[in-house]
Design an enzyme around this catalytic site. Structure first.
Site, PDB file in Angstrom:
ATOM      1  N   ASP A 226      10.361  37.718  -4.910  1.00 47.97           N
ATOM      2  CA  ASP A 226      11.377  38.609  -5.488  1.00 47.97           C
ATOM      3  C   ASP A 226      10.727  39.859  -6.067  1.00 47.97           C
ATOM      4  OD1 ASP A 226      10.232  36.845  -7.329  1.00 47.97           O
ATOM      5  OD2 ASP A 226      11.972  36.853  -8.655  1.00 47.97           O
ATOM      6  N   ASP A 254      12.776  43.154   6.981  1.00 49.26           N
ATOM      7  CA  ASP A 254      13.911  44.063   7.197  1.00 49.26           C
ATOM      8  C   ASP A 254      13.939  45.144   6.119  1.00 49.26           C
ATOM      9  OD1 ASP A 254      14.796  42.929   9.487  1.00 49.26           O
ATOM     10  OD2 ASP A 254      16.692  42.191   8.694  1.00 49.26           O
TER      11      ASP A 254
END
Ligand code: NAD
Length: 368
Positions: A226, A254
């Site tokens: 994260d 991505d």
């Protein structure tokens, strides 16, 4: 001079259009470089369903297995939306990756100077960006068992998947990342969630152990996934190679891709054990909305072929030449529609291939 055995799977939608431009580059290299290729063209995905009734035949798979590298365009499209789920176009690609056990997915995020304004981030954050995400592709929560949806009664259901990694799965992707870092900036950031997941704890322990067993010339750091997602937006240039699992890699690659601004520029490679051919393909799909119109950007596929030269054919010198030529074509202001900017000239798929060849020609003439 040995001939390199290449399987070319153009696939569907814009696949054949962008692959035609790769063929121009291959012909140019054969005429002007000390390299030759034996090309076997075949069908994959929807085009294979049309030709053979299945998205990947055993014969095509065996051709791929016997090759030095596989170059793919893209698969899928609305024409095959209603075929049986097990023989949908994407099933052919998944089967190819699985059969060859292509466990390492390489996704470079490279910002070309001329496209710095295409990123949604400020130019000073992304200018010169060159990172490589190495994603574990065949394990983790996408494949772990048990998995399913169960009925708990009283209208309640439970969906579940299992995140699982073994020592050997972690070590082989770790080796790939360390070896790739040696050929680049010499730094690896390993990402997981060791704070909340046992599989992440094991991942971190095994990466640290492996690093101490012959890779301490490479700098290793660990980061929670994260935090990595945030750091990619805050200061992406701090990274060289990021190695991570299948799920986090899916998302982080991505995210990193979008730092560069255009799907039409993004190559990828999927590699397996030594001796197994790599699969090289653009990140984008078959773009049915622009297929057959000469609007597709062929550079992602051409850059994927450059990755094949570097990682499967041991011709990093030729990959460098192609990548520099791409940089020059973009700097000259010729653009396909997806990367069009003010003051530039919009050109077609095939004109982009020709422009690249013209740059390769002029560089060769300069060097002579
Ligand atoms: P897509 O990547 O095909 O297209 C998304 C958008 O980007 C479209 O507007 C398209 O025109 C544009 N675009 C993509 N590549 C481009 C290029 N080279 N040049 C210029 N513009 C480009 O994604 P999608 O629309 O979600 O999917 C279309 C089909 O492709 C679906 O069938 C999907 O399953 C398939 N797909 C295949 C792969 C693969 O083969 N690996 C990957 C993703 C999607």
């Amino acid at each position: 001079m040995g001939s390199h055995n290449i399987v070319m799977l153009a696939g569907d939608g814009i696949g054949p259009e962008v692959m035609s431009e790769v063929k121009k580059v291959i012909s140019w290299l054969e005429s002007n470089g000390d390299i030759s290729f034996t090309i076997h063209e075949d069908h994959l995905g929807g085009s294979a369903i049309d030709a053979y009734g299945v998205p990947l035949t055993d014969e095509t798979l065996e051709q791929c297995r016997a090759s030095d590298a596989i170059i793919m365009g893209s698969v899928g499209g609305p024409k095959w939306d209603n075929v049986d789920y097990n023989i949908r176009p994407e099933a052919g690609l998944l089967k190819l990756r699985k059969e060859l056990d292509l466990f390492a997915n390489l996704r470079p995020a490279l910002v070309f100077d001329a496209l710095v304004d295409a990123s949604s981030l400020k130019p000073e954050i992304v200018k010169g960006l060159d990172i490589l995400i190495v994603r574990e592709l065949t394990g983790g929560v996408y494949f772990g068992e048990p998995r399913g949806i169960e009925d708990l009664g009283n209208g309640e259901r439970r969906g579940f998947n299992t995140q699982t990694y073994t020592t050997s799965e972690i070590r082989r992707i770790g080796v790939a990342a360390f070896e790739l870092a040696r050929k680049r900036g010499g730094r690896v950031t390993s990402c997981e969630k060791a704070n909340v997941m046992e599989s992440g704890k094991l991942w971190r322990e095994e990466m640290t152990k492996l690093h101490g067993e012959g890779f301490d010339d490479v700098e290793l750091s660990h980061m929670y996934a994260d935090n990595c997602a945030m750091q990619l937006l805050r200061n992406p240039k701090q990274f060289d190679v990021i190695v991570t699992d299948n799920l986090f890699g899916d998302i982080l690659s991505d995210e990193a891709a979008m730092l560069t601004g255009s799907l039409g520029m993004l190559p990828s490679a999927s590699l397996g054990a030594p001796g197994v051919p790599g699969l090289y393909e653009p990140v984008h799909g078959s773009a049915p909305d622009i297929a057959g119109q000469g609007k597709a950007n062929p550079l992602a596929t051409i850059l994927s072929f450059a990755m094949a030269l570097r990682y499967s054919l041991d011709r990093g010198d030729l990959a460098d030449r192609i990548e520099t030529a791409v940089q020059d074509v973009l700097s000259s202001g010729t653009r396909t529609a997806d990367i069009m900017a003010e003051g530039c000239k919009e050109i077609s798929t095939s004109a982009m291939g020709d422009a690249l060849i013209a740059v390769l020609d002029s560089k060769l003439a300069e060097a002579a």
